[in-house]
Write an enzyme that holds these catalytic residues in place. Structure first.
Site, mmCIF file in Angstrom:
data_model
loop_
_atom_site.group_PDB
_atom_site.id
_atom_site.type_symbol
_atom_site.label_atom_id
_atom_site.label_comp_id
_atom_site.label_asym_id
_atom_site.label_seq_id
_atom_site.Cartn_x
_atom_site.Cartn_y
_atom_site.Cartn_z
ATOM 1 C CG ASP A 77 -26.053 59.864 -81.554
ATOM 2 O OD1 ASP A 77 -26.447 60.872 -82.177
ATOM 3 O OD2 ASP A 77 -25.642 59.911 -80.374
ATOM 4 N N GLY A 78 -26.893 56.311 -84.498
ATOM 5 C CA GLY A 78 -26.512 55.163 -85.318
ATOM 6 C C GLY A 78 -26.548 55.487 -86.801
ATOM 7 N NE ARG A 82 -27.425 53.662 -92.414
ATOM 8 C CZ ARG A 82 -28.093 54.260 -93.406
ATOM 9 N NH1 ARG A 82 -27.648 54.196 -94.651
ATOM 10 N NH2 ARG A 82 -29.218 54.911 -93.162
ATOM 11 N NE ARG A 163 -12.246 29.964 -72.408
ATOM 12 C CZ ARG A 163 -11.229 29.460 -73.089
ATOM 13 N NH1 ARG A 163 -11.445 28.766 -74.197
ATOM 14 N NH2 ARG A 163 -9.996 29.635 -72.665
ATOM 15 C CB THR A 193 -20.872 60.685 -74.706
ATOM 16 O OG1 THR A 193 -20.788 60.859 -76.133
ATOM 17 C CG2 THR A 193 -20.253 61.892 -74.022
ATOM 18 C CB ALA A 196 -15.717 54.748 -73.732
ATOM 19 C CG PHE A 197 -20.832 57.546 -70.273
ATOM 20 C CD1 PHE A 197 -20.260 58.510 -69.472
ATOM 21 C CD2 PHE A 197 -22.135 57.141 -70.014
ATOM 22 C CE1 PHE A 197 -20.974 59.071 -68.417
ATOM 23 C CE2 PHE A 197 -22.850 57.696 -68.964
ATOM 24 C CZ PHE A 197 -22.273 58.668 -68.162
#
Length: 293
Positions: A77-78, A82, A163, A193, A196-197
């Site tokens: 997926d990476g 790209r 922080r 997916t 955020a998942f």
């Protein structure tokens, strides 16, 4: 959204985007390039992908997408993300080849490459469009100082690990919440997916048009996701003094947010187009990926 297959032409121009750090990807790319060349197709690769073959013309990344009919992505997926940045603006559809690690963006397995070659050169595929995000960084006066886009997500995150950061989230012109948190993720349905998942956001069908806003490890009683219409603008800005942060788009590019500045996230100007040989079974892919029974 999906559309008809592209019109067949006697000489297709097919791009290959390859995960050059994986020998299996380089071997698959070489085999695909030679099979495509045997059909009379012109094969184009990306200079710097750490593979080459006499059958392929290598181009600089900025010139890769020009004139392509379709781009085949050999990697995970990476690599697909790209590739999306290389060809989205030219409207080139992407077809992903899975290398054994099940992802959400791949279309076929390595063993299917010979059949894929024949269908690609014949124009025998459908095109599906995936929503993207436009990401703007603005200064304290509202002036535009940076711009990018994302297929998966834009993540507004702290730069000092020790922080918390306090981020005010606005939908349209109205303040929704001020959150002490590690980050706020704004994701597309495709990105629901991904990061955020992992932050406990919901899974959205790619047929839905929406922006998912997910706080990451919030130090607050409110720790829920909100889902907004893609025609609404989401603004995230650091508040309460020294809150240094950046916005990261698909983990590819990070833009600093100045003191008093903000990040505006809205529907992208152009979708990413995906070539499909068969209808995409999204729910089946979710079941496989997460081992559901």
């Amino acid at each position: 959204m999906s559309g008809n297959a592209m019109t067949p032409s006697p000489n297709k121009v097919v791009g290959l985007v390859v995960h050059g750090g994986r020998p299996t990807a380089c071997e698959a790319a070489t085999a695909a390039a030679r099979q495509l060349a045997e059909t009379g197709a012109q094969v184009v690769g990306v200079r710097g992908d750490a593979w080459s073959d006499a059958s392929a013309e290598l181009r600089e990344p900025g010139a890769f997408g020009a004139g392509l009919d379709v781009a085949v992505v050999i990697g995970g997926d990476g690599t697909f993300l790209r590739a999306a940045y290389l060809v989205r603006d030219q409207g080139v559809p992407l077809l992903g080849v899975n290398l054994g690690r099940l992802g959400f963006l791949s279309e076929i397995e390595v063993m299917d490459i010979p059949a894929m070659v024949q269908r690609v050169v014949a124009g025998d595929y459908q095109v599906e469009e995936r929503m993207t995000l436009s990401v703007e960084v603005r200064d304290e006066h509202g002036g535009l100082i940076g711009h990018s886009w994302a297929l998966n997500e834009a993540s507004i995150e702290r730069t000092v690990p020790q922080r918390l950061i306090v981020l005010e989230v606005l939908v349209g012109e109205r303040t929704f919440a001020s959150l002490p948190t590690d980050a706020v993720v704004c994701a597309t349905p495709t990105g629901s997916t991904a990061y955020a998942f992992s932050a406990r956001g919901p899974i959205l069908s790619p047929l839905v048009d929406a922006i998912v806003v997910v706080p990451v490890a919030p130090h607050s009683l409110f720790d829920r996701t909100i889902v907004v219409d893609p025609n609404e603008t989401v603004t995230v800005r650091p508040v309460d003094g020294d809150n240094a942060c950046v916005v990261s788009t698909d983990g590819r590019e990070s833009l600093p947010v100045p003191n008093g500045g903000s990040v505006r996230v809205l529907r992208g100007e152009s979708p990413v187009r995906m070539a499909r040989l068969v209808p995409f079974d999204f729910y089946g892919r979710v079941r496989q990926k997460f081992g559901l029974r």
